[in-house]
Write a protein that holds these residues in place. Structure first.
Motif: not given
Length: 69
Positions: A41, A44, A47, A51-52
């Motif tokens: 993945q 981010p 962001k 999100e992290w």
């Protein structure tokens, strides 16, 4: 002269057969020239922290005083 040629050729063949490609170990992080991934993945960047946390998990601020080596 023939024996020397046979010896050289046989040593070259033996070296070619013994060379094996080592496989790359699987890791959580992968960094290339174009991307950075963690467990397949992309992080981010830019962001919010939520999100992290979805990717890396909840953080902990517990200070560990013991270290084992």
């Amino acid at each position: 002269m023939k024996q020397l040629a046979i010896l050289i050729l046989s040593s070259m063949l033996i070296q070619c057969q013994s060379s094996k490609k080592e496989s790359m170990p699987e890791t959580d992080f992968y960094i290339s020239e174009h991307t950075i991934t963690y467990k397949k993945q992309e992080p981010p960047f830019g962001k919010p922290v939520t999100e992290w946390i979805k990717i890396f998990g909840k953080y902990s601020r517990i200070h560990h005083t013991t270290v084992y080596i």
